[in-house]
Design an enzyme around this catalytic site. Sequence first.
Site, PDB file in Angstrom:
ATOM      1  CE1 TYR A 138      41.266  33.498  39.844  1.00  0.00           C
ATOM      2  CE2 TYR A 138      39.562  31.824  39.585  1.00  0.00           C
ATOM      3  CZ  TYR A 138      40.747  32.390  39.179  1.00  0.00           C
ATOM      4  OH  TYR A 138      41.429  31.849  38.104  1.00  0.00           O
ATOM      5  CG  HIS A 143      41.693  37.338  37.077  1.00  0.00           C
ATOM      6  ND1 HIS A 143      42.998  37.523  36.650  1.00  0.00           N
ATOM      7  CD2 HIS A 143      41.771  36.552  38.186  1.00  0.00           C
ATOM      8  CE1 HIS A 143      43.825  36.887  37.478  1.00  0.00           C
ATOM      9  NE2 HIS A 143      43.108  36.291  38.409  1.00  0.00           N
ATOM     10  NE  ARG A 152      40.400  24.745  34.092  1.00  0.00           N
ATOM     11  CZ  ARG A 152      40.904  25.580  35.012  1.00  0.00           C
ATOM     12  NH1 ARG A 152      41.970  25.228  35.705  1.00  0.00           N
ATOM     13  NH2 ARG A 152      40.326  26.750  35.255  1.00  0.00           N
ATOM     14  CD  GLU A 208      46.505  38.050  41.679  1.00  0.00           C
ATOM     15  OE1 GLU A 208      45.856  38.075  42.755  1.00  0.00           O
ATOM     16  OE2 GLU A 208      46.607  37.038  40.963  1.00  0.00           O
ATOM     17  CD  GLN A 249      49.155  31.872  41.541  1.00  0.00           C
ATOM     18  OE1 GLN A 249      49.753  32.910  41.248  1.00  0.00           O
ATOM     19  NE2 GLN A 249      47.849  31.780  41.470  1.00  0.00           N
ATOM     20  CB  THR A 358      43.099  39.752  39.331  1.00  0.00           C
ATOM     21  OG1 THR A 358      44.079  39.182  40.174  1.00  0.00           O
ATOM     22  CG2 THR A 358      43.760  40.629  38.279  1.00  0.00           C
TER      23      THR A 358
HETATM   24 MN    MN Z   1      44.472  37.889  44.349  1.00  0.00          MN
END
Ligand code: MN
Length: 426
Positions: A138, A143, A152, A208, A249, A358
Amino acid sequence: MEIIDTNDPSLKSWIPVAQGSDFPIQNLPFGIFKLEDEHPRAGVAIGDFILDLYECQKEDFFGALLIDDSVFENYFLNDLIKLGKYKTRALRFAVSLLLREENQTLQNRKDVYKKFLHPQSEVEMLMPINPGDYTDFYSSIAHATNVGKMFRPDNPLLPNWKHLPVGYHGRCSSIVVSGTEIRRPKGQIVLKDQTDPVYSETKELDFELEMAFITHEGKMQGLHITTEEADDFIFGMVIFNDWSARDIQRWEYVPLGPFLSKSFASSISPWVVTLDALEPFRCEGEKQIPEVLNYLKFTGKKNIDINLEVLIQPEFAETTVVSKSNYKYLYWNMAQQLAHQTINGCNIRSADIYASGTISGEDRTSFGSMLELTWRGTNPIIMSSGNERKFIDDYDTVIMKAWSEKDGVRIGFGEVSGKILPALKD
Ligand code: MN
């Protein structure tokens, strides 16, 4: 033998390679192809052709490397990758020599276009590897910040994000090669203004835009790989589309992260571009502040300049480019990802796959998912046809392309594509 030998921009092949081809002699990516009625084999892309490594092996062109025939007549590249960095580098060098314009070994053979070279248009490309493990990182700060903002607004990046490359262990059984059709998944989703879930097809199917690296066999369990050693354990890279169902998700991800919203499918490009071929495109990444712990520090240029593009091709309308991004935007590089992956003593294996997460840039045109491009569906994309897209529709084909370019040399990855089929009725 120097890597530079194979990457020299002045090299030319006796095989005609069109201007703008992804596969000049400086690239030489590996893949698995199938001719009709033949066992799958390993090959190398050159221009519009594939060099048949099994036929070359049978003629003893790689004799000095002492590689078993079974490595080249194989369903996957796993055994080839297991040979390790130095042998696979030597193999790519041997292929480079065979294809150079001054080399007569192959080009003067009468059967060259019958036996050793196959038009790419006439073969089926198969999954290049049989991945034993798959991690998804990640690592794009744009992203992570975009997604964080949606959930948030005041505190988009969580406190750990700049201290470690966040990742999770994904599902490798459902990774498929480019061209494989993807069935729209079903699962639990919570409809707008509701609190309880329903069983439904996903209404928020997304792509993604990612790149992934594929590893050589690592060290013994209990040991770890440093950032300085990391390149020795990385064979090459592919384009990676981590298909995602956003509504599934959103409901499932707390507290342990993504699960069925991701595991139904990921698509990869069929050609593995070696890390060696990408050497000329290394560049600096963003300066990391705060300073990272010692095991994540590194020297030299660890990011790579790779152009990325996403296109959506509806069934009966024009194709639209929806994103242009770059692999160099990643905050965490491959060396840091691999050092972090193994710092606890976890071992890695030949042909494991490590996806980047991503890859988004700063502005909207470079966002790597529909979630970000349409800001959760609130700002739809206008397609060339005038139609809107919030997420991916049935019968849409999503295509991703990747290439590096410098000094007149283009090192391309080809593409990864996948067409969405409607969910099954039940
Ligand atoms: Mn991914």
